[in-house]
Scaffold this motif. Sequence first.
Motif, PDB file in Angstrom:
ATOM      1  N   GLN A   1       0.826  -1.211   0.000  1.00  0.00           N
ATOM      2  CA  GLN A   1       0.000   0.000   0.000  1.00  0.00           C
ATOM      3  C   GLN A   1       0.862   1.265   0.000  1.00  0.00           C
ATOM      4  O   GLN A   1       0.567   2.229  -0.707  1.00  0.00           O
ATOM      5  CB  GLN A   1      -0.970  -0.004   1.182  1.00  0.00           C
ATOM      6  CG  GLN A   1      -2.084  -1.031   1.059  1.00  0.00           C
ATOM      7  CD  GLN A   1      -2.883  -0.874  -0.211  1.00  0.00           C
ATOM      8  OE1 GLN A   1      -3.309   0.229  -0.572  1.00  0.00           O
ATOM      9  NE2 GLN A   1      -3.085  -1.961  -0.934  1.00  0.00           N
ATOM     10  N   ALA A   2       1.923   1.261   0.778  1.00  0.00           N
ATOM     11  CA  ALA A   2       2.839   2.408   0.790  1.00  0.00           C
ATOM     12  C   ALA A   2       3.508   2.561  -0.570  1.00  0.00           C
ATOM     13  O   ALA A   2       3.640   3.678  -1.095  1.00  0.00           O
ATOM     14  CB  ALA A   2       3.888   2.233   1.887  1.00  0.00           C
ATOM     15  N   ALA A   3       3.906   1.445  -1.150  1.00  0.00           N
ATOM     16  CA  ALA A   3       4.554   1.476  -2.470  1.00  0.00           C
ATOM     17  C   ALA A   3       3.592   2.009  -3.525  1.00  0.00           C
ATOM     18  O   ALA A   3       3.981   2.829  -4.368  1.00  0.00           O
ATOM     19  CB  ALA A   3       5.046   0.080  -2.844  1.00  0.00           C
ATOM     20  N   ILE A   4       2.350   1.583  -3.479  1.00  0.00           N
ATOM     21  CA  ILE A   4       1.349   2.056  -4.447  1.00  0.00           C
ATOM     22  C   ILE A   4       1.212   3.571  -4.360  1.00  0.00           C
ATOM     23  O   ILE A   4       1.197   4.261  -5.379  1.00  0.00           O
ATOM     24  CB  ILE A   4      -0.004   1.345  -4.224  1.00  0.00           C
ATOM     25  CG1 ILE A   4       0.088  -0.107  -4.700  1.00  0.00           C
ATOM     26  CG2 ILE A   4      -1.140   2.086  -4.937  1.00  0.00           C
ATOM     27  CD1 ILE A   4      -1.069  -0.986  -4.262  1.00  0.00           C
ATOM     28  N   ARG A   5       1.103   4.098  -3.143  1.00  0.00           N
ATOM     29  CA  ARG A   5       0.981   5.555  -2.976  1.00  0.00           C
ATOM     30  C   ARG A   5       2.187   6.283  -3.580  1.00  0.00           C
ATOM     31  O   ARG A   5       2.034   7.272  -4.304  1.00  0.00           O
ATOM     32  CB  ARG A   5       0.839   5.920  -1.499  1.00  0.00           C
ATOM     33  CG  ARG A   5      -0.515   5.605  -0.901  1.00  0.00           C
ATOM     34  CD  ARG A   5      -0.678   6.190   0.489  1.00  0.00           C
ATOM     35  NE  ARG A   5       0.314   5.755   1.456  1.00  0.00           N
ATOM     36  CZ  ARG A   5       0.236   4.625   2.173  1.00  0.00           C
ATOM     37  NH1 ARG A   5      -0.802   3.827   2.028  1.00  0.00           N
ATOM     38  NH2 ARG A   5       1.183   4.321   3.040  1.00  0.00           N
ATOM     39  N   LEU A   6       3.367   5.795  -3.301  1.00  0.00           N
ATOM     40  CA  LEU A   6       4.572   6.463  -3.785  1.00  0.00           C
ATOM     41  C   LEU A   6       4.762   6.277  -5.296  1.00  0.00           C
ATOM     42  O   LEU A   6       5.121   7.230  -5.997  1.00  0.00           O
ATOM     43  CB  LEU A   6       5.796   5.967  -3.016  1.00  0.00           C
ATOM     44  CG  LEU A   6       5.826   6.412  -1.553  1.00  0.00           C
ATOM     45  CD1 LEU A   6       6.904   5.677  -0.777  1.00  0.00           C
ATOM     46  CD2 LEU A   6       6.024   7.916  -1.456  1.00  0.00           C
ATOM     47  N   PHE A   7       4.532   5.074  -5.791  1.00  0.00           N
ATOM     48  CA  PHE A   7       4.638   4.842  -7.239  1.00  0.00           C
ATOM     49  C   PHE A   7       3.608   5.686  -7.986  1.00  0.00           C
ATOM     50  O   PHE A   7       3.871   6.197  -9.066  1.00  0.00           O
ATOM     51  CB  PHE A   7       4.432   3.369  -7.593  1.00  0.00           C
ATOM     52  CG  PHE A   7       5.567   2.453  -7.194  1.00  0.00           C
ATOM     53  CD1 PHE A   7       6.890   2.822  -7.380  1.00  0.00           C
ATOM     54  CD2 PHE A   7       5.296   1.207  -6.654  1.00  0.00           C
ATOM     55  CE1 PHE A   7       7.934   1.968  -7.029  1.00  0.00           C
ATOM     56  CE2 PHE A   7       6.326   0.340  -6.303  1.00  0.00           C
ATOM     57  CZ  PHE A   7       7.650   0.719  -6.487  1.00  0.00           C
ATOM     58  N   ALA A   8       2.415   5.839  -7.414  1.00  0.00           N
ATOM     59  CA  ALA A   8       1.366   6.640  -8.051  1.00  0.00           C
ATOM     60  C   ALA A   8       1.788   8.099  -8.155  1.00  0.00           C
ATOM     61  O   ALA A   8       1.544   8.746  -9.180  1.00  0.00           O
ATOM     62  CB  ALA A   8       0.056   6.529  -7.271  1.00  0.00           C
ATOM     63  N   ASP A   9       2.426   8.607  -7.129  1.00  0.00           N
ATOM     64  CA  ASP A   9       2.815  10.021  -7.109  1.00  0.00           C
ATOM     65  C   ASP A   9       4.138  10.310  -7.811  1.00  0.00           C
ATOM     66  O   ASP A   9       4.299  11.372  -8.416  1.00  0.00           O
ATOM     67  CB  ASP A   9       2.901  10.528  -5.664  1.00  0.00           C
ATOM     68  CG  ASP A   9       1.538  10.682  -5.019  1.00  0.00           C
ATOM     69  OD1 ASP A   9       0.527  10.775  -5.750  1.00  0.00           O
ATOM     70  OD2 ASP A   9       1.475  10.705  -3.777  1.00  0.00           O
ATOM     71  N   HIS A  10       5.086   9.370  -7.724  1.00  0.00           N
ATOM     72  CA  HIS A  10       6.444   9.656  -8.203  1.00  0.00           C
ATOM     73  C   HIS A  10       6.925   8.714  -9.299  1.00  0.00           C
ATOM     74  O   HIS A  10       8.042   8.880  -9.799  1.00  0.00           O
ATOM     75  CB  HIS A  10       7.426   9.605  -7.032  1.00  0.00           C
ATOM     76  CG  HIS A  10       7.022  10.472  -5.882  1.00  0.00           C
ATOM     77  ND1 HIS A  10       7.059  11.853  -5.942  1.00  0.00           N
ATOM     78  CD2 HIS A  10       6.537  10.166  -4.654  1.00  0.00           C
ATOM     79  CE1 HIS A  10       6.630  12.351  -4.799  1.00  0.00           C
ATOM     80  NE2 HIS A  10       6.294  11.349  -4.003  1.00  0.00           N
TER      81      HIS A  10
END
Length: 193
Positions: free
Chosen positions: A8-17
Motif C-alpha cells: 500500500q505504501a509502495a502504491i501511494r509512492l509509485f502513483a505520485d512519483h
Amino acid sequence: MTSEQLKQAAIRLFADHGYEGTSLADIAAEVGIKKQSIYTHFKNKDELFLKAMADVLEKEIEYAKASFSSSEQPHLKEILFSYLTDYVHRFEVEAETKFMLRISFLPPSHLYREVMEKVYVYLDTFEELLISVFENQPALAVKPSEAATAYMGVADAVFAEMLYGGPSRVQKRLDSCFCVYWNGIKRKAEPTV
C-alpha cells in the motif's frame, strides 16, 4: 509490518512519483522501518512493484465488473458515463487508480513486457465485459464489439488527459468525447409517417 502495508505504501509512492522516482528507502520511510526490513517480504523493488501491480489490476477488474453488472442498472448511457466520471473522481482520491493509469501509460522500461502483458489481460477482460453489456442492448447502431472498442477509445482519451491535463481539460474531453460517442452508437429513431 506486513507485506500488505508495504504494498500500500509502495502504491501511494509509485502513483505520485513513478517507478524511477520511488526508492525502497522512500517506501521504508513511509511505513517507518529500515530499508533492509523490506527484504523480509520482497527480494527487490521490481518484485514489490509487480505484486502491487497485480493486486491493483485485480481490484480494477472487480470494480469494472461491479460497475457494469448491477441488478438495478439505469439506462446504458448513464452507466457508461458514470463509469468514466467515477474513474475521474477515483483518480483524484485513490492512489490505486492513479497507480493503475500511471503504469498503463508509463510502465518502467525494464519491466515493460511484464507490465503490459498484465495490462492487456485487464484491457481484454474489460472489453469482454463491455461486449456482454452491449449484447443486451437492441438499440445500438453498431455491433457490440464496435461499441466496446470505441468506448475504450473514449476512456483512453479521458485517461490520457487525467495524466497530462488538469481537471477542466479532463471534463471538457470527457463531455465532448462521450457526446460524440453516444450519438454514434445509438440507433436513430425511425421517422413517423
